[in-house]
Design a protein around this motif. Structure first.
Motif, mmCIF file in Angstrom:
data_model
loop_
_atom_site.group_PDB
_atom_site.id
_atom_site.type_symbol
_atom_site.label_atom_id
_atom_site.label_comp_id
_atom_site.label_asym_id
_atom_site.label_seq_id
_atom_site.Cartn_x
_atom_site.Cartn_y
_atom_site.Cartn_z
ATOM 1 N N LEU A 48 -4.442 -11.078 -1.203
ATOM 2 C CA LEU A 48 -4.349 -9.645 -0.966
ATOM 3 C C LEU A 48 -3.220 -9.024 -1.778
ATOM 4 O O LEU A 48 -3.395 -7.973 -2.395
ATOM 5 C CB LEU A 48 -4.126 -9.382 0.527
ATOM 6 C CG LEU A 48 -3.888 -7.923 0.935
ATOM 7 C CD1 LEU A 48 -5.072 -7.051 0.546
ATOM 8 C CD2 LEU A 48 -3.609 -7.825 2.430
ATOM 9 N N ARG A 49 -2.068 -9.686 -1.792
ATOM 10 C CA ARG A 49 -0.917 -9.125 -2.496
ATOM 11 C C ARG A 49 -1.091 -9.133 -4.012
ATOM 12 O O ARG A 49 -0.786 -8.146 -4.688
ATOM 13 C CB ARG A 49 0.336 -9.916 -2.127
ATOM 14 C CG ARG A 49 1.627 -9.326 -2.682
ATOM 15 C CD ARG A 49 2.777 -10.291 -2.549
ATOM 16 N NE ARG A 49 2.588 -11.465 -3.414
ATOM 17 C CZ ARG A 49 3.416 -12.518 -3.454
ATOM 18 N NH1 ARG A 49 4.478 -12.527 -2.669
ATOM 19 N NH2 ARG A 49 3.186 -13.540 -4.249
ATOM 20 N N VAL A 94 -10.024 -7.448 -0.905
ATOM 21 C CA VAL A 94 -10.399 -6.767 0.332
ATOM 22 C C VAL A 94 -10.931 -7.756 1.364
ATOM 23 O O VAL A 94 -10.671 -7.629 2.565
ATOM 24 C CB VAL A 94 -11.445 -5.678 0.044
ATOM 25 C CG1 VAL A 94 -11.897 -5.010 1.343
ATOM 26 C CG2 VAL A 94 -10.880 -4.642 -0.917
ATOM 27 N N MET A 105 -3.559 -3.165 10.705
ATOM 28 C CA MET A 105 -3.944 -2.955 9.305
ATOM 29 C C MET A 105 -2.739 -2.551 8.462
ATOM 30 O O MET A 105 -2.597 -2.981 7.314
ATOM 31 C CB MET A 105 -5.028 -1.892 9.223
ATOM 32 C CG MET A 105 -6.379 -2.356 9.728
ATOM 33 S SD MET A 105 -7.695 -1.202 9.305
ATOM 34 C CE MET A 105 -7.228 0.211 10.295
ATOM 35 N N LYS A 106 -1.864 -1.708 9.018
ATOM 36 C CA LYS A 106 -0.657 -1.328 8.282
ATOM 37 C C LYS A 106 0.227 -2.547 8.034
ATOM 38 O O LYS A 106 0.839 -2.685 6.962
ATOM 39 C CB LYS A 106 0.116 -0.267 9.053
ATOM 40 C CG LYS A 106 -0.589 1.077 9.117
ATOM 41 C CD LYS A 106 0.251 2.096 9.882
ATOM 42 C CE LYS A 106 -0.431 3.463 9.902
ATOM 43 N NZ LYS A 106 0.369 4.472 10.649
ATOM 44 N N GLU A 144 -5.324 -7.817 -4.597
ATOM 45 C CA GLU A 144 -5.907 -6.759 -3.768
ATOM 46 C C GLU A 144 -7.310 -7.151 -3.281
ATOM 47 O O GLU A 144 -8.249 -6.366 -3.316
ATOM 48 C CB GLU A 144 -5.963 -5.437 -4.534
ATOM 49 C CG GLU A 144 -4.586 -4.914 -4.922
ATOM 50 C CD GLU A 144 -4.645 -3.557 -5.585
ATOM 51 O OE1 GLU A 144 -5.763 -3.045 -5.799
ATOM 52 O OE2 GLU A 144 -3.577 -2.992 -5.896
ATOM 53 N N ALA A 156 -8.117 -9.355 3.144
ATOM 54 C CA ALA A 156 -7.538 -8.447 4.128
ATOM 55 C C ALA A 156 -8.391 -8.404 5.381
ATOM 56 O O ALA A 156 -7.872 -8.401 6.501
ATOM 57 C CB ALA A 156 -7.399 -7.054 3.519
ATOM 58 N N ARG A 157 -9.709 -8.366 5.211
ATOM 59 C CA ARG A 157 -10.613 -8.329 6.361
ATOM 60 C C ARG A 157 -10.425 -9.556 7.239
ATOM 61 O O ARG A 157 -10.321 -9.450 8.467
ATOM 62 C CB ARG A 157 -12.055 -8.261 5.873
ATOM 63 C CG ARG A 157 -13.082 -8.140 7.010
ATOM 64 C CD ARG A 157 -14.467 -8.547 6.556
ATOM 65 N NE ARG A 157 -14.506 -9.971 6.242
ATOM 66 C CZ ARG A 157 -14.607 -10.934 7.167
ATOM 67 N NH1 ARG A 157 -14.658 -10.629 8.449
ATOM 68 N NH2 ARG A 157 -14.634 -12.195 6.807
ATOM 69 N N VAL A 196 -0.755 -5.738 7.826
ATOM 70 C CA VAL A 196 -1.405 -6.599 6.838
ATOM 71 C C VAL A 196 -1.153 -6.074 5.428
ATOM 72 O O VAL A 196 -0.892 -6.835 4.487
ATOM 73 C CB VAL A 196 -2.917 -6.692 7.121
ATOM 74 C CG1 VAL A 196 -3.657 -7.328 5.944
ATOM 75 C CG2 VAL A 196 -3.162 -7.499 8.391
ATOM 76 N N LYS A 197 -1.211 -4.782 5.265
ATOM 77 C CA LYS A 197 -0.990 -4.177 3.950
ATOM 78 C C LYS A 197 0.425 -4.434 3.444
ATOM 79 O O LYS A 197 0.646 -4.584 2.234
ATOM 80 C CB LYS A 197 -1.248 -2.671 4.043
ATOM 81 C CG LYS A 197 -1.100 -1.937 2.732
ATOM 82 C CD LYS A 197 -1.401 -0.461 2.900
ATOM 83 C CE LYS A 197 -1.249 0.285 1.578
ATOM 84 N NZ LYS A 197 -1.542 1.745 1.732
ATOM 85 N N ARG A 198 1.411 -4.507 4.350
ATOM 86 C CA ARG A 198 2.813 -4.651 3.958
ATOM 87 C C ARG A 198 3.317 -6.089 4.053
ATOM 88 O O ARG A 198 4.474 -6.364 3.709
ATOM 89 C CB ARG A 198 3.688 -3.752 4.844
ATOM 90 C CG ARG A 198 3.430 -2.269 4.637
ATOM 91 C CD ARG A 198 4.064 -1.448 5.742
ATOM 92 N NE ARG A 198 3.976 -0.020 5.498
ATOM 93 C CZ ARG A 198 2.895 0.716 5.731
ATOM 94 N NH1 ARG A 198 1.805 0.141 6.232
ATOM 95 N NH2 ARG A 198 2.891 2.011 5.476
#
Length: 287
Positions: free
Chosen positions: A45-46, A51, A91-92, A49, A54-55, A94-96
């Motif tokens: 993911l990092r 997806v 989700m926030k 990217e 991330a899922r 996971v993004k960070r």
């Protein structure tokens, strides 16, 4: 419910209350990731990217969102909504999330999940917001657990809670009052209880006149006309009287009598007399 349905409905859409049990069953059927698999997905993911990575990270941690959301069931809000907001926080997170920091995603995500749930509770627990400052938010989520008995706090308990939470005693008293208050309908529907309607806010609170378009227009026209009359009247005065009134009444930083006396070479008392006469003349011209 399939795992794919959990992925979309659990995060992007609200969980229907009638399907909550099926949702929870599906969430707990998703296996927990190993540390190695979690790091692998986080790197994808990092760095790329990915997806799908991330899922998988989100779905595998939904069980923790449910667990945290259950801890806030005492606020009277639907569990499905709490889970939904916690999912947004997940989700926030996971993004960070940075896998090189050396902590597991669940430890990192707890703060984000709770933060979203806290915001949701503060927005929806009452019609009127009960906590807006940082100190009030801290109190809101700690005051109940600090109570050792039913009823209002004693002075000793107020001071103890204030010291434990690092807030002022007055803030504790204000928050306790808010928590013990109830929302009241502004204009309740008439029923057999006439007393309830009589004590409703709509029975004694005056509607603000500033919200009436007709009155707003009337006031605007009156102010415009008054301003025009004022400037026309000022133009009709002689220059010295006009300057005195402008310097004494129409400037943000008003001139003193002595300053004007020095300017026109007269006494301060004479300036006061000229000012009084000019005001009287101005009133006559504006009639």
């Amino acid at each position: 419910m399939s795992q794919a349905l959990v992925t979309t409905n659990a995060i992007a859409l609200p969980v229907p209350s009638g399907q909550l049990d099926r949702y929870l069953q599906a969430v707990y059927n998703v296996p927990v990731l190993t540390a190695e698999r979690e790091r692998e997905l986080a790197l994808k993911l990092r760095d790329h990217e990915d997806v799908e990575a991330a899922r998988e990270l989100v779905v595998s941690h939904l069980r923790f969102v449910v667990k945290i959301a259950r801890g806030y069931s005492g606020y009277g809000l639907p569990l499905a909504d709490l889970i939904q907001e916690g999912g947004i926080g997940l989700m926030k997170a996971v993004k960070r999330f940075d896998p090189d920091v050396g902590v597991r995603l669940v430890s990192f995500a707890v703060h984000w999940i709770k933060a979203e749930i806290h915001e949701f509770i503060l927005r929806n627990w009452r019609i009127v917001k009960v906590a807006t400052t940082k100190a009030q938010r801290k109190l809101f989520f700690n005051l109940r657990s600090s109570k050792k008995r039913l009823g209002w706090f004693s002075r000793e308990e107020v001071e103890s809670v204030a010291e434990d939470l690092g807030v002022a005693p007055q803030t504790v008293l204000e928050m306790e009052s808010r928590l013990n208050g109830q929302d009241v309908s502004f204009d309740p529907v008439a029923s057999g209880e006439d007393e309830e309607v009589a004590w409703a806010p709509s029975a004694y609170l005056q509607a603000p006149t500033s919200s009436d378009p007709a009155q707003l227009l009337e006031r605007s026209d009156w102010e415009a006309q008054a301003s025009d009359r004022l400037y026309q009247a000022l133009e009709a005065l002689d220059e010295r009287d006009r300057v005195i009134l402008q310097q004494r009444w129409l400037r943000e930083q008003k001139a003193t009598l002595h300053e004007l006396a020095d300017r026109f070479g007269v006494s301060a008392e004479r300036i006061r007399q000229l000012e009084k006469n000019a005001i009287g003349r101005l009133k006559q011209l504006m009639l």
